[in-house]
Scaffold this motif. Structure first.
Motif, PDB file in Angstrom:
ATOM      1  N   ARG A 213      38.450  32.847  39.948  1.00  0.00           N
ATOM      2  CA  ARG A 213      39.678  32.663  39.176  1.00  0.00           C
ATOM      3  C   ARG A 213      40.254  31.296  39.489  1.00  0.00           C
ATOM      4  N   THR A 214      40.535  30.528  38.455  1.00  0.00           N
ATOM      5  CA  THR A 214      41.260  29.291  38.624  1.00  0.00           C
ATOM      6  C   THR A 214      42.505  29.391  37.771  1.00  0.00           C
ATOM      7  N   SER A 215      43.690  29.277  38.368  1.00  0.00           N
ATOM      8  CA  SER A 215      44.923  29.477  37.635  1.00  0.00           C
ATOM      9  C   SER A 215      45.474  28.152  37.144  1.00  0.00           C
ATOM     10  N   ALA A 216      45.981  28.116  35.893  1.00  0.00           N
ATOM     11  CA  ALA A 216      46.656  26.946  35.346  1.00  0.00           C
ATOM     12  C   ALA A 216      47.570  27.420  34.244  1.00  0.00           C
ATOM     13  N   ARG A 217      48.268  26.519  33.537  1.00  0.00           N
ATOM     14  CA  ARG A 217      49.317  26.929  32.613  1.00  0.00           C
ATOM     15  C   ARG A 217      48.890  26.834  31.166  1.00  0.00           C
ATOM     16  N   ILE A 218      49.301  27.847  30.377  1.00  0.00           N
ATOM     17  CA  ILE A 218      49.041  27.833  28.928  1.00  0.00           C
ATOM     18  C   ILE A 218      50.208  27.159  28.219  1.00  0.00           C
ATOM     19  N   GLN A 219      49.925  26.289  27.268  1.00  0.00           N
ATOM     20  CA  GLN A 219      50.968  25.735  26.404  1.00  0.00           C
ATOM     21  C   GLN A 219      51.050  26.637  25.169  1.00  0.00           C
ATOM     22  N   ALA A 220      51.996  27.591  25.211  1.00  0.00           N
ATOM     23  CA  ALA A 220      52.144  28.520  24.079  1.00  0.00           C
ATOM     24  C   ALA A 220      52.797  27.804  22.910  1.00  0.00           C
ATOM     25  N   THR A 221      52.305  28.036  21.697  1.00  0.00           N
ATOM     26  CA  THR A 221      52.828  27.386  20.496  1.00  0.00           C
ATOM     27  C   THR A 221      53.331  28.416  19.514  1.00  0.00           C
TER      28      THR A 221
ATOM     29  N   THR B  79      44.453  42.330  43.435  1.00  0.00           N
ATOM     30  CA  THR B  79      44.288  41.591  42.183  1.00  0.00           C
ATOM     31  C   THR B  79      44.992  42.316  41.046  1.00  0.00           C
ATOM     32  N   TYR B  80      45.360  41.554  40.019  1.00  0.00           N
ATOM     33  CA  TYR B  80      45.835  42.161  38.780  1.00  0.00           C
ATOM     34  C   TYR B  80      45.268  41.366  37.613  1.00  0.00           C
TER      35      TYR B  80
ATOM     36  N   MET C 292      37.727  29.081  30.236  1.00  0.00           N
ATOM     37  CA  MET C 292      37.710  28.942  31.688  1.00  0.00           C
ATOM     38  C   MET C 292      36.876  30.067  32.294  1.00  0.00           C
ATOM     39  N   ALA C 293      36.003  29.734  33.206  1.00  0.00           N
ATOM     40  CA  ALA C 293      35.139  30.728  33.837  1.00  0.00           C
ATOM     41  C   ALA C 293      35.938  31.657  34.741  1.00  0.00           C
ATOM     42  N   CYS C 294      35.506  32.894  34.820  1.00  0.00           N
ATOM     43  CA  CYS C 294      36.126  33.877  35.712  1.00  0.00           C
ATOM     44  C   CYS C 294      35.173  34.160  36.867  1.00  0.00           C
ATOM     45  N   TYR C 295      35.689  34.160  38.077  1.00  0.00           N
ATOM     46  CA  TYR C 295      34.882  34.405  39.265  1.00  0.00           C
ATOM     47  C   TYR C 295      35.398  35.608  40.055  1.00  0.00           C
ATOM     48  N   CYS C 296      35.888  36.625  39.349  1.00  0.00           N
ATOM     49  CA  CYS C 296      36.476  37.766  40.057  1.00  0.00           C
ATOM     50  C   CYS C 296      35.427  38.624  40.749  1.00  0.00           C
ATOM     51  N   GLY C 297      34.174  38.588  40.270  1.00  0.00           N
ATOM     52  CA  GLY C 297      33.110  39.354  40.918  1.00  0.00           C
ATOM     53  C   GLY C 297      33.064  40.818  40.545  1.00  0.00           C
ATOM     54  N   ALA C 298      33.844  41.250  39.546  1.00  0.00           N
ATOM     55  CA  ALA C 298      33.856  42.657  39.143  1.00  0.00           C
ATOM     56  C   ALA C 298      32.574  43.017  38.400  1.00  0.00           C
ATOM     57  N   ALA C 299      32.194  44.290  38.457  1.00  0.00           N
ATOM     58  CA  ALA C 299      30.981  44.751  37.776  1.00  0.00           C
ATOM     59  C   ALA C 299      31.071  44.512  36.278  1.00  0.00           C
ATOM     60  N   ASP C 300      32.260  44.650  35.711  1.00  0.00           N
ATOM     61  CA  ASP C 300      32.469  44.437  34.279  1.00  0.00           C
ATOM     62  C   ASP C 300      33.195  43.131  34.006  1.00  0.00           C
ATOM     63  N   CYS C 301      32.948  42.123  34.821  1.00  0.00           N
ATOM     64  CA  CYS C 301      33.612  40.832  34.617  1.00  0.00           C
ATOM     65  C   CYS C 301      33.275  40.283  33.238  1.00  0.00           C
TER      66      CYS C 301
ATOM     67  N   PHE D 201      50.187  34.167  45.093  1.00  0.00           N
ATOM     68  CA  PHE D 201      48.823  33.957  45.571  1.00  0.00           C
ATOM     69  C   PHE D 201      47.856  35.055  45.130  1.00  0.00           C
ATOM     70  N   ILE D 202      48.356  36.076  44.439  1.00  0.00           N
ATOM     71  CA  ILE D 202      47.494  37.188  44.042  1.00  0.00           C
ATOM     72  C   ILE D 202      46.636  36.761  42.853  1.00  0.00           C
ATOM     73  N   ASN D 203      45.329  36.935  42.961  1.00  0.00           N
ATOM     74  CA  ASN D 203      44.368  36.454  41.969  1.00  0.00           C
ATOM     75  C   ASN D 203      44.178  37.424  40.809  1.00  0.00           C
ATOM     76  N   HIS D 204      43.533  36.906  39.773  1.00  0.00           N
ATOM     77  CA  HIS D 204      43.130  37.710  38.615  1.00  0.00           C
ATOM     78  C   HIS D 204      41.835  38.465  38.903  1.00  0.00           C
ATOM     79  N   SER D 205      41.675  39.614  38.267  1.00  0.00           N
ATOM     80  CA  SER D 205      40.402  40.325  38.266  1.00  0.00           C
ATOM     81  C   SER D 205      40.260  41.060  36.945  1.00  0.00           C
ATOM     82  N   CYS D 206      39.038  41.118  36.443  1.00  0.00           N
ATOM     83  CA  CYS D 206      38.760  41.897  35.229  1.00  0.00           C
ATOM     84  C   CYS D 206      38.784  43.394  35.523  1.00  0.00           C
TER      85      CYS D 206
END
Length: 668
Positions: free
Chosen positions: A38-46, A634-635, A654-663, A593-598
């Protein structure tokens, strides 16, 4: 003689494979977990994207109406923003061949799978009752067996907590009846007590019955070999959970076996035949060396729990079903005949012993001096009641988390006015009657929490109304569960690919509050000048309630007066994008600091207490599962695939690196 797989649970650790007299079908299982990040960054919502989402939503609703049914929406509970201008990790950079075999194990207090063995081919037909999880807005792909096991357990725990609440109500009513009957005759009191005792029943057993009645058990039929989705290291937290997934068919018996009713399907086997056993520690003659277990047969022991043998065992039922290559009868410690079975693991299985359950994945430190890689003794600087250490075994030289000021409470931007306090309830001391408590009525005429384990949320809801400053109840009221601050020991730790992460040193039961997402409460429109901020959390409670933007609607039995003012089409259009957000970039708590996970183990829940403005709800994180010590928290950040565009209008990935079975392989 050939080998036959058999499940075994030892003091909560599942597993040995034993030698038997018949050959079983074989099918090898690999535990493959993708190495994701998971790499976190900001979305520019339009506004253009908001209008497009609104148009799509209306088209979907129109199609649903024409089809005469409701189509399940993609789950997007939360909006953790990512700065697309600084995205350097794209999907094309992922190496899909980078996988590893894992058999992680944590603490021996749970039921941990000890032997994967060999597996017969799974038949997934007719497995009903599995609830939807926290998945983000990915494609409509079939879920893995691992995800389905997790969701089956979540459904069981939801039923369990409902019955816990039912039992708590019964006990409260019984207590009230006792008080009112003190002056009555003894016969009447005895009748009341007998009636109350007759109605009492364990919530876990009720939950099992509910799962069976609704055909929600994942593996309802017994089978030879281990079950897909339950591998070495899997943790069960009760015997009832085993029954819920179909791993073991009885909540009390130690030996689960196929009787003569299975002779048609398994005619080439000698029946009865054991398929799973539990080493519960209830027999005084058990001997467990992990790889080589001497198992005591069933029957003849004192059921009061003192482990004493009070009569001879008989070679029948489970004892007969467990006849293996090496078994014998002997006089036990108490002088009665017991049957002994030597169970031996197959070669080549992942290493797992009783001691290793504590040490393979990591042991919880007992003091600061035991913490490896310590870079900060307390990132909260003493603000939290329990210190939050930070560790770094990745960087050289190791560095602590920097660039922010720790804050345990929400800060409010100057241009935001918080609504006045809600009127509250008139309960005295603690809220106990949902029929008279004004706050409970807002929650659908019931309390959203149970008292067990210090307060647990029964299930995710559109919104939770808690008691506030104008309520008559005290701080220990069950309807103030999320207001009590951190109660578990947490650690912020550095990961090789996902930056900083969070884990707990304590077991966290499902439904327990973990933490609030803390930062600066501000208007979303004020973020336009902000760049390189990876810690923006949109308060999308109203959008979730409406199912806007692919969000999956939740339990909606709540009473929210303000919703009626936003039912017009023009109001819905303006509400497509959350008006307020929480910025934890420069100031926040450990939640940043809590990361994303699928496949997360936490879920987002909006909570109102001091006021009732949905747009300014508190953002809480609750445990979606029973979480063992040292497992990363994770959430789901809640992005739909291909939903993020850059300044040039092109879709970003953006690539996801959560490592979940259903990532999903991608964060967005």
């Amino acid at each position: 003689m050939v080998v036959q797989p058999l499940h075994c649970v030892d003091n909560g650790e599942l597993g040995s494979v034993v030698e038997t007299e018949k050959k079983s079908p074989k099918g090898k299982v690999e535990q493959v977990v993708s190495s994701q990040r998971r790499t976190s960054a900001r979305i520019q919502a339009t506004k253009q994207r908001a209008e497009k989402e609104e148009l799509v939503r209306k088209r979907v609703e129109l199609l649903d109406e024409n089809e005469g049914g409701s189509k399940k929406r993609t789950s997007v509970y939360s909006r953790r923003r990512v700065n697309v201008e600084n995205v350097s990790e794209v999907v094309e950079e992922m190496n899909e061949s980078e996988v590893f075999v894992s058999s992680e194990v944590d603490k021996p207090e749970s039921e941990v799978v000890k032997s994967a063995g060999e597996v017969v081919k799974a038949n997934f037909g007719g497995q009903n009752g599995v609830v939807g999880g926290e998945g983000g807005g990915g494609g409509a792909t079939e879920k893995s067996v691992f995800a389905r096991v997790k969701e089956t357990l979540r459904l069981f725990n939801k039923h369990y907590l409902h019955f816990v609440q039912e039992e708590e109500k019964r006990c409260q009513k019984e207590e009230d009846n006792k008080k009112s009957s003190k002056s009555s005759k003894s016969k009447k009191r005895n009748a009341i007590e007998a009636d109350a005792k007759k109605k009492a029943k364990r919530p876990d057993l009720k939950a099992i019955s509910k799962m069976i009645e609704s055909n929600a058990v994942m593996y309802p039929e017994k089978r030879i070999g281990n079950l897909p989705g339950i591998n070495v290291g899997h943790r069960f937290y009760s015997r009832a959970e085993m029954v819920a997934v179909g791993f073991h068919s009885h909540w009390l018996n130690g030996i689960d076996y196929m009787g003569m009713s299975y002779s048609k399907e398994y005619g080439n086997y000698t029946l009865p035949l054991a398929v799973a056993i539990v080493l519960s520690g209830m027999y005084e003659d058990d001997l467990d060396n992990a790889d080589d277990v001497v198992y005591t047969g069933q029957g003849g022991h004192d059921l009061t729990g003192n482990k004493r043998q009070i009569r001879d065992q008989v070679m029948e039922r489970g004892n007969l079903a467990l006849k293996v290559v090496q078994y014998w009868a002997e006089k036990g410690i108490s002088g009665f005949t017991v049957f002994k079975y030597r169970l031996r693991r197959l070669e080549g299985q992942p290493t797992l012993t009783t001691n290793q359950v504590q040490f393979v994945y990591g042991r919880v430190p007992q003091s600061i001096s035991e913490i490896r890689g310590l870079v900060c003794e307390d990132i909260s600087g003493g603000e939290e009641y329990v210190p939050i250490p930070a560790t770094n075994l990745v960087d050289d030289p190791p560095v602590p988390p920097t660039g922010f000021t720790y804050s345990k409470a929400i800060q409010v931007a100057k241009n935001i006015k918080i609504p006045t306090n809600a009127s509250g309830c008139n309960c005295d001391g603690a809220c106990v009657d949902p029929q008279t408590c004004a706050c409970a009525k807002l929650n659908g005429c019931d309390f959203p929490y149970v008292h067990r384990d210090g307060g647990r949320l029964i299930e995710a809801k559109d919104i939770v109304f808690e008691c506030g400053p104008n309520c008559g109840c005290g701080p220990h009221c069950v309807n103030r569960t999320s207001q009590r601050g951190l109660k578990y020991r947490f650690e912020v730790f550095r990961t090789p690919k996902k930056g900083w992460a969070v884990r707990s040193w304590d077991f966290i039961p499902s439904g327990a509050p973990v933490c609030e997402y803390v930062g600066v409460l501000m208007k979303t429109e004020d973020l336009d000048s902000v760049s390189e901020n990876n810690y923006i959390f949109d308060i999308d409670c109203l959008q979730t309630m409406r199912g806007i933007g692919g969000r999956e609607r939740r339990l909606g039995d709540v009473s929210v007066p303000t919703i009626s003012n936003t039912d017009r089409p023009e109001d819905q259009k303006s509400e497509s994008v959350p008006e307020f957000c929480i910025d934890a970039g420069s100031s926040g708590n450990m939640a940043r600091f809590i990361n994303h996970s699928c496949e997360p183990n936490l879920f987002v829940q909006c909570v109102l207490s001091s006021h009732h403005d949905l747009k300014l709800a508190r953002v809480m994180l609750f445990a979606a599962d029973n979480i063992p010590p040292l497992q990363e928290l994770t959430y789901d950040y809640g992005y739909a695939l291909d939903s993020v565009t850059g300044p040039d209008g092109k879709i970003k990935q953006m690539a996801c690196y959560c490592g979940a079975a259903d990532c999903r392989k991608r964060l967005f």
